[in-house]
Write an enzyme that holds these catalytic residues in place. Structure first.
Site, PDB file in Angstrom:
ATOM      1  N   LYS A 230       1.691  -4.549  -5.517  1.00 48.66           N
ATOM      2  CA  LYS A 230       0.665  -5.033  -5.884  1.00 48.66           C
ATOM      3  C   LYS A 230       0.478  -5.385  -7.638  1.00 48.66           C
ATOM      4  O   LYS A 230      -0.926  -5.700  -8.109  1.00 48.66           O
ATOM      5  CB  LYS A 230      -0.645  -4.381  -5.354  1.00 48.66           C
ATOM      6  CG  LYS A 230      -0.872  -4.195  -3.982  1.00 48.66           C
ATOM      7  CD  LYS A 230      -1.602  -3.605  -3.117  1.00 48.66           C
ATOM      8  CE  LYS A 230      -2.221  -3.488  -1.907  1.00 48.66           C
ATOM      9  NZ  LYS A 230      -3.291  -2.464  -1.522  1.00 48.66           N
TER      10      LYS A 230
ATOM     11  N   PRO B  52      -5.165  -8.371  -2.294  1.00 51.71           N
ATOM     12  CA  PRO B  52      -4.127  -9.112  -1.758  1.00 51.71           C
ATOM     13  C   PRO B  52      -2.901  -7.787  -1.394  1.00 51.71           C
ATOM     14  O   PRO B  52      -2.723  -7.224  -2.282  1.00 51.71           O
ATOM     15  CB  PRO B  52      -3.832  -9.802  -3.245  1.00 51.71           C
ATOM     16  CG  PRO B  52      -4.925 -10.549  -3.661  1.00 51.71           C
ATOM     17  CD  PRO B  52      -5.933  -8.873  -3.487  1.00 51.71           C
ATOM     18  N   GLU B  53      -2.185  -8.070  -0.995  1.00 48.17           N
ATOM     19  CA  GLU B  53      -0.880  -7.608  -0.040  1.00 48.17           C
ATOM     20  C   GLU B  53       0.611  -7.552  -1.338  1.00 48.17           C
ATOM     21  O   GLU B  53       0.544  -8.354  -2.020  1.00 48.17           O
ATOM     22  CB  GLU B  53      -1.209  -7.059   0.772  1.00 48.17           C
ATOM     23  CG  GLU B  53      -2.268  -6.506   1.975  1.00 48.17           C
ATOM     24  CD  GLU B  53      -2.039  -5.564   3.076  1.00 48.17           C
ATOM     25  OE1 GLU B  53      -0.821  -5.815   3.418  1.00 48.17           O
ATOM     26  OE2 GLU B  53      -2.698  -5.841   4.044  1.00 48.17           O
TER      27      GLU B  53
ATOM     28  N   ARG C 137     -10.454   3.098   3.891  1.00 50.30           N
ATOM     29  CA  ARG C 137     -10.408   1.096   4.602  1.00 50.30           C
ATOM     30  C   ARG C 137     -10.297   1.486   6.263  1.00 50.30           C
ATOM     31  O   ARG C 137      -9.539   2.821   6.317  1.00 50.30           O
ATOM     32  CB  ARG C 137      -8.618   1.001   3.817  1.00 50.30           C
ATOM     33  CG  ARG C 137      -8.989   0.821   2.487  1.00 50.30           C
ATOM     34  CD  ARG C 137      -9.796  -0.592   2.275  1.00 50.30           C
ATOM     35  NE  ARG C 137      -9.625  -1.589   2.383  1.00 50.30           N
ATOM     36  CZ  ARG C 137      -8.773  -2.738   2.227  1.00 50.30           C
ATOM     37  NH1 ARG C 137      -8.083  -2.768   1.279  1.00 50.30           N
ATOM     38  NH2 ARG C 137      -8.481  -4.510   3.091  1.00 50.30           N
TER      39      ARG C 137
END
Length: 274
Positions: free
Chosen positions: A52, A2-3, A262
């Site tokens: 976060k 989740p950002e 990523r």
């Protein structure tokens, strides 16, 4: 993972449900039993986020610190139950009143800390576009680094709350070459990145989705201004997870490459700006 907009949205909802109220705190799973006992039957003061990281402050200078990691969720159920509220899945921590229950599942961090320990967490994080006006601390780190801007945007001590989707999309929106070393990034380019993130992330908080396509952004902003319902199209991003497809701007093929652990997505033709 989740950002940042997700954590700020959770903080907003937790604050609305529990701030100023004495709550019961438990650990149905059992792994947070000792921590839950420290918070049980205390009033919630405030819920807030930085990047976060989520912080729920309780009376008595006790703070619940949460990081969701890759699979964590924190959901709020506003259903009133007669009798015991059912537990679904492995609930690490439950915050509850008679009419609300917030269940935390699968976090990598769930602990009770002091305000001083919370301050230490904030100190290690870069500026957050959802809570900070000034992005200069991030710029100072970026302009001294030989790492690519694509890698630097993912480092939470540089810029807090930005994950892979926002990284890919904001660089594409401003035609910035993601491989540009931080030390070669122009100040004007950084200012475009920072101001755009400050525009886009609040829309993520409002809608629960990452939206970066220009016409969608404008429609959401107009709907929120007028107090109308928001309706989103199926596709809300330009390059993220669109490997091999055509770039909307120039028609070139969208590329993909691992950067900072990523998959980075970008257009090699129109993203040449440094």
């Amino acid at each position: 993972m989740p950002e940042g907009h997700t954590l700020h949205r959770i903080a907003r909802d937790l604050h609305a449900a529990f701030a100023g109220r004495v709550v019961s705190v438990s650990s149905p799973q059992g792994r947070f039993a000792a921590g839950a006992a420290l918070l049980d039957e205390h009033a919630v003061v405030e819920a807030r986020a930085h990047g976060k990281h989520l912080f729920v402050e309780f009376a008595g200078e006790r703070v619940l610190h949460v990081h969701l990691g890759l699979i964590g969720t924190f959901t709020i159920d506003a259903t009133a139950y007669v009798g015991e509220r059912p537990v679904v899945g492995q609930v690490r921590c439950r915050i509850a009143t008679d009419d609300h229950a917030a269940d935390l599942r699968g976090p990598i961090t769930c602990r009770v800390i002091t305000p001083d320990e919370e301050s230490a967490v904030h100190h290690k994080l870069g500026p957050d576009p959802l809570r900070d006006i000034d992005g200069d601390p991030a710029w100072e780190r970026i302009r001294r680094s030989r790492k690519s801007v694509a890698a630097l945007l993912m480092e939470q001590d540089v810029l807090a709350g930005i994950g892979n989707v926002y990284r890919c999309e904001v660089l594409h929106r401003h035609r910035i070459n993601p491989m540009t070393p931080g030390e070669r990034l122009k100040r004007t380019s950084w200012e475009l990145i920072w101001s755009d993130l400050r525009r886009l992330l609040p829309l993520g908080v409002a809608t629960g989705r990452i939206v970066t396509v220009a016409h969608e952004v404008q429609e959401i902003e107009s709907a929120l201004l007028e107090g109308e319902d928001v309706h989103l199209d199926e596709r809300t991003s330009y390059v993220y997870k669109r490997t091999g497809q055509q770039c909307d701007r120039c028609g070139s093929v969208i590329r993909a490459k691992d950067v900072a652990g990523r998959t980075l997505y970008w257009c090699g033709n129109c993203q040449r700006r440094s």
